[in-house]
Design a protein around this motif. Structure first.
Motif, PDB file in Angstrom:
ATOM      1  N   ALA A 411     -25.768  14.131  24.832  1.00  0.00           N
ATOM      2  CA  ALA A 411     -25.367  15.279  24.012  1.00  0.00           C
ATOM      3  C   ALA A 411     -25.901  16.579  24.605  1.00  0.00           C
ATOM      4  O   ALA A 411     -25.175  17.567  24.725  1.00  0.00           O
ATOM      5  CB  ALA A 411     -25.869  15.093  22.577  1.00  0.00           C
ATOM      6  N   THR A 412     -27.166  16.572  24.985  1.00  0.00           N
ATOM      7  CA  THR A 412     -27.789  17.805  25.462  1.00  0.00           C
ATOM      8  C   THR A 412     -27.150  18.293  26.766  1.00  0.00           C
ATOM      9  O   THR A 412     -26.961  19.486  26.965  1.00  0.00           O
ATOM     10  CB  THR A 412     -29.304  17.582  25.688  1.00  0.00           C
ATOM     11  OG1 THR A 412     -29.830  16.944  24.532  1.00  0.00           O
ATOM     12  CG2 THR A 412     -30.016  18.897  25.899  1.00  0.00           C
ATOM     13  N   VAL A 413     -26.783  17.363  27.613  1.00  0.00           N
ATOM     14  CA  VAL A 413     -26.226  17.780  28.906  1.00  0.00           C
ATOM     15  C   VAL A 413     -24.754  18.170  28.798  1.00  0.00           C
ATOM     16  O   VAL A 413     -24.328  19.167  29.386  1.00  0.00           O
ATOM     17  CB  VAL A 413     -26.395  16.662  29.961  1.00  0.00           C
ATOM     18  CG1 VAL A 413     -25.753  17.068  31.294  1.00  0.00           C
ATOM     19  CG2 VAL A 413     -27.869  16.348  30.165  1.00  0.00           C
ATOM     20  N   TRP A 414     -23.970  17.428  28.032  1.00  0.00           N
ATOM     21  CA  TRP A 414     -22.517  17.558  28.147  1.00  0.00           C
ATOM     22  C   TRP A 414     -21.790  18.148  26.958  1.00  0.00           C
ATOM     23  O   TRP A 414     -20.647  18.564  27.069  1.00  0.00           O
ATOM     24  CB  TRP A 414     -21.908  16.182  28.487  1.00  0.00           C
ATOM     25  CG  TRP A 414     -22.413  15.697  29.796  1.00  0.00           C
ATOM     26  CD1 TRP A 414     -23.349  14.721  30.015  1.00  0.00           C
ATOM     27  CD2 TRP A 414     -22.053  16.207  31.089  1.00  0.00           C
ATOM     28  NE1 TRP A 414     -23.582  14.594  31.362  1.00  0.00           N
ATOM     29  CE2 TRP A 414     -22.805  15.482  32.041  1.00  0.00           C
ATOM     30  CE3 TRP A 414     -21.154  17.194  31.532  1.00  0.00           C
ATOM     31  CZ2 TRP A 414     -22.696  15.730  33.412  1.00  0.00           C
ATOM     32  CZ3 TRP A 414     -21.049  17.427  32.898  1.00  0.00           C
ATOM     33  CH2 TRP A 414     -21.809  16.707  33.817  1.00  0.00           C
ATOM     34  N   LEU A 415     -22.425  18.183  25.776  1.00  0.00           N
ATOM     35  CA  LEU A 415     -21.646  18.474  24.578  1.00  0.00           C
ATOM     36  C   LEU A 415     -21.609  19.947  24.144  1.00  0.00           C
ATOM     37  O   LEU A 415     -20.923  20.289  23.186  1.00  0.00           O
ATOM     38  CB  LEU A 415     -22.131  17.601  23.405  1.00  0.00           C
ATOM     39  CG  LEU A 415     -21.245  16.395  23.076  1.00  0.00           C
ATOM     40  CD1 LEU A 415     -20.882  15.594  24.306  1.00  0.00           C
ATOM     41  CD2 LEU A 415     -21.884  15.504  22.035  1.00  0.00           C
ATOM     42  N   ASP A 416     -22.352  20.821  24.808  1.00  0.00           N
ATOM     43  CA  ASP A 416     -22.372  22.240  24.440  1.00  0.00           C
ATOM     44  C   ASP A 416     -22.591  22.406  22.940  1.00  0.00           C
ATOM     45  O   ASP A 416     -23.487  21.804  22.380  1.00  0.00           O
ATOM     46  CB  ASP A 416     -21.079  22.927  24.922  1.00  0.00           C
ATOM     47  CG  ASP A 416     -20.874  22.776  26.427  1.00  0.00           C
ATOM     48  OD1 ASP A 416     -21.883  22.698  27.151  1.00  0.00           O
ATOM     49  OD2 ASP A 416     -19.718  22.705  26.870  1.00  0.00           O
ATOM     50  N   ASP A 417     -21.724  23.165  22.272  1.00  0.00           N
ATOM     51  CA  ASP A 417     -21.897  23.402  20.831  1.00  0.00           C
ATOM     52  C   ASP A 417     -21.893  22.107  20.018  1.00  0.00           C
ATOM     53  O   ASP A 417     -22.487  22.042  18.940  1.00  0.00           O
ATOM     54  CB  ASP A 417     -20.758  24.279  20.292  1.00  0.00           C
ATOM     55  CG  ASP A 417     -20.939  25.720  20.712  1.00  0.00           C
ATOM     56  OD1 ASP A 417     -21.998  26.040  21.291  1.00  0.00           O
ATOM     57  OD2 ASP A 417     -20.018  26.520  20.469  1.00  0.00           O
ATOM     58  N   TRP A 418     -21.212  21.089  20.532  1.00  0.00           N
ATOM     59  CA  TRP A 418     -21.088  19.850  19.770  1.00  0.00           C
ATOM     60  C   TRP A 418     -22.375  19.023  19.801  1.00  0.00           C
ATOM     61  O   TRP A 418     -22.506  18.061  19.056  1.00  0.00           O
ATOM     62  CB  TRP A 418     -19.880  19.050  20.248  1.00  0.00           C
ATOM     63  CG  TRP A 418     -18.610  19.687  19.793  1.00  0.00           C
ATOM     64  CD1 TRP A 418     -17.912  19.406  18.659  1.00  0.00           C
ATOM     65  CD2 TRP A 418     -17.908  20.763  20.440  1.00  0.00           C
ATOM     66  NE1 TRP A 418     -16.821  20.228  18.548  1.00  0.00           N
ATOM     67  CE2 TRP A 418     -16.791  21.068  19.628  1.00  0.00           C
ATOM     68  CE3 TRP A 418     -18.103  21.492  21.608  1.00  0.00           C
ATOM     69  CZ2 TRP A 418     -15.877  22.076  19.955  1.00  0.00           C
ATOM     70  CZ3 TRP A 418     -17.197  22.493  21.939  1.00  0.00           C
ATOM     71  CH2 TRP A 418     -16.098  22.773  21.116  1.00  0.00           C
TER      72      TRP A 418
END
Ligand code: LR7
Ligand code: MN
Length: 612
Positions: A411-418
């Protein structure tokens, strides 16, 4: 200290029982000769407690199995002596399981069968009776069987199989199925990576056995339990083929499985190509063909899921059913990738432990950084789907904390706002959020100038049910009753994401069953790709409002009239109302009347990211 320990134990137990998700069983009839899977409908009984069922877009009943992490260690593995664990019980019986048929264990052996079941969490007794060379039906469609893949032009591959305490029969059946059903010239080698297994038969006996096979097989070992992600990296490091093909340690490849995978890569080296994953039944080892109508994606908890194919892919398949189609995510265990591309695109996040999340990490990375993930429908490989995990998740907090840590990285690397959205939906992951260090992976993402997650949602998975900046996200409150619209099923138990639409007391903000998105197209959707629906709106005098799999049909479209606070069903022109007398368990559609207080609904925004 003592209290702290106890809390861990309680938490560990809670997490053990708490299901994290894994498998989707798509129930299909027995493997058949010529399958047209575009119109099968299956009646279905749920055999297991921890399952969800729903009807998908095409009316297909899908059963979602939950992964029960390790329950309290020791307690679930009764009477498993050191001796039993270390003995190789492989003893094939004539004809057992041939042509993918199930193996029935006679009643008098039930006790032994149950005992052995716990070793690998599948029917080991049945597996041990089936030859490592068993025959399987050719489950491919006719169009696939007739296709010329020009084998001479395809790149070679190194098969990489990582394993931890796998059974002999399943492990070697994987190896033999590959050797028996792949063009020899495409097989550079088979690399078996032993992730610190404890079984005697997986040591020297394994090495002696594979030395005699007709394809070079290397066994490499990790002395410490390193987890499947780093184990695969160990395998990749020594691979000599042009491409890498990863398989779980309990698979069976079918006729023609390899050519479509490698041909996809030959056409475009930035493709990551997966087979259709068929089901090897964990109770009787029957080979069950699965559909070609699903692609991989994920839910609000970043659990991998199969959902009905997107529209573009359905259209493409109408033109050519043999062609690989794009998928937002891969299951993780079975895929081919060009070796240089594997490294170019960042191989794996080597700080992910044991199990879980690496499949989404790779899917996001490949898509967002210039590649694609595809499913080749002409390639079928069986996999033993289990209901629970057979091995330990070392370290504090066990399975739960490892998985949440891995997913927090993703999540932290790829999801940006999500990422904010994921952490809001998953407080357990939020708790470990600050403990993970992903700097290297962010540098990688930056260096490759990857697209952002918004791009991924818009271009790769436009059918998604996540909040976005141009969608409402939050609660839908009934003005008169004060309660909130709720999707059926209580979170944390086996739930059925299809069923009646109810109003329940509004509870804490992040209570997922009460959170909905309202899209620009007019769909009221929620997690697991389910939508507010009125299936009998055109045929019934007293239409019921249900929560059903999203299907993009007009009957799932709604509009909201701000002044009157009415939610109008577009197709029928009727309004969302309290239950009628004939169907008191679900909301109804009634003639719109702005004086009726029972037709007034309030959309209450819930903030899902710091930027929205
Ligand atoms: O510590 C470990 N070390 C290992 O070497 C844990 C596991 N392993 C090995 C294990 O022996 C097996 O060969 O890793 C492989 C995968 O482990 P499984 O079989 O327990 O995983 P799974 O089939 O339950 O889980 C799926 O999701 C995983 C997430 O990390 C991996 O991506 C698996 O490869 C993946 N399996 C599939 O995609 C098969 C189809 C499932 C579906 C849908
Ligand atoms: Mn597996």
């Amino acid at each position: 200290m003592g209290l702290c320990r106890r809390r861990w134990r309680v938490l560990g137990f809670a997490l053990g029982v708490l299901f994290f998700i894994l498998i989707i069983h798509i129930h299909v009839p027995k493997a058949q000769k010529d399958v047209t899977d575009d119109d099968i409908m299956i009646p279905l009984k749920s055999r297991h407690k921890n399952q969800e069922e729903y009807i998908d877009k095409r009316g297909i009943h899908v059963v979602v199995g939950h992964y029960l992490g390790d329950e309290v260690p020791g307690k679930t593995t009764p009477n498993l002596t050191h001796e039993l664990l270390n003995s190789n019980g492989y003893s094939p019986q004539p004809h057992a399981g041939e042509m993918g048929n199930p193996v029935q264990i006679p009643a008098w052996e039930a006790a032994r069968m149950q005992q052995l079941y716990h070793i690998n969490k599948f029917n080991l007794l049945a597996s041990d009776r089936i030859s490592v060379n068993r025959s399987l039906p050719d489950v491919r469609k006719k169009q696939c069987q007739g296709k010329d893949y020009q084998v001479d032009r395809l790149p070679s591959t190194s098969i990489i199989i990582v394993f931890h305490n796998e059974a002999w029969s399943t492990l070697l059946r994987t190896v033999h199925s590959v050797i028996n059903r792949s063009p020899r010239r495409l097989l550079k080698e088979i690399i078996m990576v032993d992730d610190a297994s404890e079984r005697d038969f997986l040591k020297k006996p394994l090495e002696d056995y594979v030395a005699k096979l007709s394809v070079p097989v290397r066994v490499i070992r990790s002395d410490v339990r390193t987890g499947l992600i780093r184990a695969r990296l160990l395998g990749a490091q020594v691979a000599q083929g042009d491409t890498l093909t990863f398989l779980d340690a309990h698979c069976e490849a079918t006729t023609g499985w390899l050519e479509p995978l490698l041909s996809g890569i030959a056409e475009d080296r930035t493709r990551v190509v997966c087979p259709i994953i068929d089901i090897i039944n964990d109770d009787n080892f029957q080979y069950v063909r699965s559909f070609e109508l699903h692609w991989g994606a994920f839910n609000w908890n970043l659990h991998f899921r199969w959902y009905a194919l997107g529209h573009r892919e359905v259209d493409q398949r109408k033109k050519d059913t043999t062609k690989a189609y794009r998928t937002p995510a891969m299951a993780g265990g079975l895929f081919s990738i060009e070796k240089d591309f594997f490294y170019q695109i960042g191989s794996y996040d080597r700080n992910m432990d044991v199990w879980g999340g690496e499949n989404l990490e790779m899917s996001f990375r490949v898509w967002m950084c210039g590649g694609s993930v595809e499913i080749a429908p002409c390639s079928h490989v069986g996999h033993v789907f289990r209901k629970s995990s057979p091995y330990t998740f070392p370290g504090k907090g066990g399975v739960g904390s490892i998985l949440y840590r891995n997913l927090a990285r993703v999540a932290t690397v790829w999801l940006d706002d999500w990422a904010d959205f994921y952490f809001k939906m998953n407080p357990e992951a939020d708790r470990v959020r600050d403990e993970v260090n992903v700097r290297e992976r962010l540098v990688l993402r930056n260096r490759m100038q990857c697209q952002d997650f918004q791009w991924y949602l818009d271009n790769v998975w436009p059918e998604h049910f996540l909040p976005t900046k141009d969608r409402f996200f939050g609660k839908i409150r009934h003005e008169q009753k004060g309660g909130c619209l709720q999707k059926p099923g209580i979170i944390g138990t086996a739930s059925q994401p299809t069923g009646p639409t109810v109003i329940k007391d509004c509870v804490i903000e992040a209570f997922q069953p009460q959170l909905f998105v309202f899209t620009k197209k007019g769909y009221i959707m929620t997690d697991e790709s389910v939508c507010l629906d009125a299936p009998d709106a055109s045929s019934s005098k007293d239409p019921q409002v249900r929560i059903m799999a999203c299907n993009e049909l007009p009957r799932q479209k709604w509009t909201y009239d701000e002044p009157s606070k009415q939610i109008r069903h577009v197709q029928s022109g009727l309004c969302l109302d309290l239950p009628s007398q004939t169907h008191p368990d679900t909301l109804s559609l009634q003639l719109c009347d702005s004086t009726l207080r029972s037709q007034r609904w309030i959309f209450e925004d819930v903030k899902w990211s710091r930027n929205q």
